[in-house]
Design a protein around this motif. Structure first.
Motif, PDB file in Angstrom:
ATOM      1  N   THR A 151       1.357  -4.681   2.237  1.00 44.28           N
ATOM      2  CA  THR A 151       1.589  -3.208   2.815  1.00 44.28           C
ATOM      3  C   THR A 151       1.401  -2.554   1.325  1.00 44.28           C
ATOM      4  N   GLY A 152       0.695  -1.407   1.651  1.00 49.23           N
ATOM      5  CA  GLY A 152       0.328  -0.272   0.551  1.00 49.23           C
ATOM      6  C   GLY A 152       1.168   0.944   1.145  1.00 49.23           C
ATOM      7  N   LEU A 153       1.885   1.638   0.176  1.00 48.83           N
ATOM      8  CA  LEU A 153       2.559   2.904   0.380  1.00 48.83           C
ATOM      9  C   LEU A 153       1.875   3.971   0.208  1.00 48.83           C
ATOM     10  N   ALA A 187      -0.361   0.795  10.991  1.00 48.15           N
ATOM     11  CA  ALA A 187       0.099   1.806  10.122  1.00 48.15           C
ATOM     12  C   ALA A 187       1.396   2.395  10.658  1.00 48.15           C
ATOM     13  N   GLN A 188       2.245   2.814   9.782  1.00 47.48           N
ATOM     14  CA  GLN A 188       3.602   3.280  10.149  1.00 47.48           C
ATOM     15  C   GLN A 188       3.743   4.640   9.160  1.00 47.48           C
ATOM     16  N   ILE A 189       4.191   5.740   9.979  1.00 50.26           N
ATOM     17  CA  ILE A 189       4.554   6.936   9.121  1.00 50.26           C
ATOM     18  C   ILE A 189       5.763   7.047   9.330  1.00 50.26           C
ATOM     19  N   VAL A 246       0.489   1.352   5.235  1.00 50.83           N
ATOM     20  CA  VAL A 246      -0.634   0.387   6.059  1.00 50.83           C
ATOM     21  C   VAL A 246      -0.561  -0.935   5.429  1.00 50.83           C
ATOM     22  N   ARG A 247      -0.850  -1.734   6.343  1.00 49.30           N
ATOM     23  CA  ARG A 247      -0.571  -3.241   6.114  1.00 49.30           C
ATOM     24  C   ARG A 247      -2.163  -3.969   6.485  1.00 49.30           C
ATOM     25  N   ALA A 259      -5.174   1.956   1.789  1.00 49.98           N
ATOM     26  CA  ALA A 259      -4.197   3.073   1.335  1.00 49.98           C
ATOM     27  C   ALA A 259      -5.151   4.304   0.515  1.00 49.98           C
ATOM     28  N   ALA A 260      -6.031   3.922  -0.275  1.00 53.72           N
ATOM     29  CA  ALA A 260      -6.802   4.768  -0.810  1.00 53.72           C
ATOM     30  C   ALA A 260      -7.633   5.650   0.174  1.00 53.72           C
TER      31      ALA A 260
END
Length: 304
Positions: A151-153, A187-189, A246-247, A259-260
Motif C-alpha cells: 500500500t502507498g499513502l 483504494a481508500q480515502i 492505494v493497494r 500512488a504517483a
C-alpha cells in the motif's frame, strides 16, 4: 455570459445500500435463506424423531422459540452487520487472547516454580504474539502487507467545492471520476478531523512583532495574536486530514506507480497531493491509531 455559469451541476444518486447482498427469494439473500432452511430441516428432523411420542401442539409450542431465534438470526442486524456475522465475531473475540506482545516467535510459558497468581489455582494465561496487518514501512513510504500486497499513502488537501461555479464543479467531478475509473486495484480515502492548536502561530507572530519596520504593523501583529487566542478559547478548531491509500498485489514498484498516478490525477482536480515517504507514512499511521493524540500544531502551509 460565460457558458460555465449557465451549466447545470452534475448530480448522481448513489444508493445507500450499494453493499446490500442480492435478494434471491421472498426479499431475502442467499445467506438468510440458508439459515432458515437449515433451521427448518432441523425442526423437521426433530418432529420426525418424536412424532410418535409428543403431541403436535406441544411440539409446536417448543418449536416456536427455535423458529423465532432462527428468523432473528437471519434478518437481524447489529452495529451495521448481520446478526450471525456479529455473533461469530463476538465468539472469535471472546476466544482470542487479551494480552498481546510484539514478538516474532511464540511466547514461552513461565516455569512451574514462578508464581503467577496471588494464591493457589489457575495460572495467568501466557501472552500471545501481536500480529499486525502491516509488516513494516519502507523508506519510500510503502506499507508491506505481506500476502495482501503493498500500500502507498498519498496526502491530499481539500477543495472549496461549494464556492465554485457549476461548470467548475462539473470539471472537478469529471476529473475525480477519471481517476476512479483509472484504478486497477483497491483504494481508500480516509478523512480524519484533528483538533488544531494555534499556539505555534500566535507565538511566532508575537516574537516577530517587535522587529517589524513600523509601529502600526507591530500593533496589527499583536491584534492578530489576540484574535488567534480568542478564537482558540471560544471555538474548537478542526483540521481535516485527507489520506488516500492505494493497494497493489503486483509488488512495491506498482504500488509506488499507482500512488504517483493518484497525485497526478488529483492535481487535475486542483487538489494538491504528494506521496508520503517512510517517516511521514509512519507518523500518519501512528496518529490514525491514536485518536487521543495531542492537538495538531498548525504551521504555515501545513495542509497535510
Amino acid at each position: 455570459m460565460n457558458r460555465h455559469t449557465d451549466e447545470a451541476p452534475m448530480r448522481a444518486r448513489v444508493p445507500a445500500d450499494i453493499e446490500r447482498p442480492d435478494r434471491l427469494a421472498f426479499g431475502m439473500s442467499g445467506r438468510q435463506l440458508v439459515i432458515l432452511a437449515v433451521a427448518g430441516l432441523l425442526l423437521y428432523a426433530a418432529w420426525t424423531a418424536v412424532a410418535t411420542v409428543v403431541h403436535p401442539l406441544v411440539f409446536v409450542v417448543g418449536a416456536i422459540p427455535v423458529a423465532a431465534g432462527a428468523f432473528l438470526l437471519a434478518v437481524g442486524r447489529r452495529d451495521g452487520i448481520s446478526l450471525d456475522a456479529w455473533l461469530v465475531a463476538a465468539l472469535r473475540h471472546r476466544r482470542s487472547p487479551r494480552r498481546l506482545v510484539p514478538v516474532d516467535r511464540p511466547v514461552l510459558p513461565a516455569p512451574a516454580w514462578v508464581a503467577t497468581t496471588a494464591g493457589p489455582g489457575d495460572r495467568l494465561p501466557v501472552p500471545a504474539p501481536l500480529r499486525l496487518p502491516a509488516q513494516g514501512v519502507t523508506v519510500d513510504g510503502l506499507i508491506d502487507l505481506g500476502s495482501d500486497g503493498t500500500t502507498g499513502l498519498v496526502a491530499a488537501s481539500t477543495v472549496a467545492f461549494g464556492l465554485r461555479t457549476p461548470g467548475e464543479q462539473n470539471s472537478l467531478v469529471a476529473g475525480f471520476a477519471r481517476w476512479l475509473h483509472s484504478l486497477d486495484g483497491p483504494a481508500q480515502i480516509v478523512v480524519r478531523a484533528q483538533r488544531v492548536d494555534l499556539t505555534y502561530l500566535a507565538d511566532r507572530f508575537l516574537t516577530a512583532a517587535p522587529g517589524l519596520p513600523h509601529p502600526a504593523l507591530e500593533d496589527a501583529a499583536r491584534a492578530h495574536v489576540a484574535f488567534l487566542d480568542d478564537l482558540a478559547a471560544r471555538r474548537e478548531l478542526l483540521h481535516r486530514q485527507v489520506t488516500v491509500a492505494v493497494r497493489s498485489r503486483r509488488g512495491g514498484h506498482h504500488a509506488a506507480h499507482t500512488a504517483a498516478d493518484a497525485v497526478r490525477a488529483l492535481a487535475g482536480c486542483e487538489v494538491p497531493a504528494r506521496v508520503l515517504d517512510g517517516s511521514d507514512a509512519a507518523v500518519r499511521l501512528a496518529a490514525s491509531l491514536d485518536p487521543t493524540a495531542p492537538p495538531l500544531v498548525l504551521r504555515p502551509h501545513n495542509w497535510r
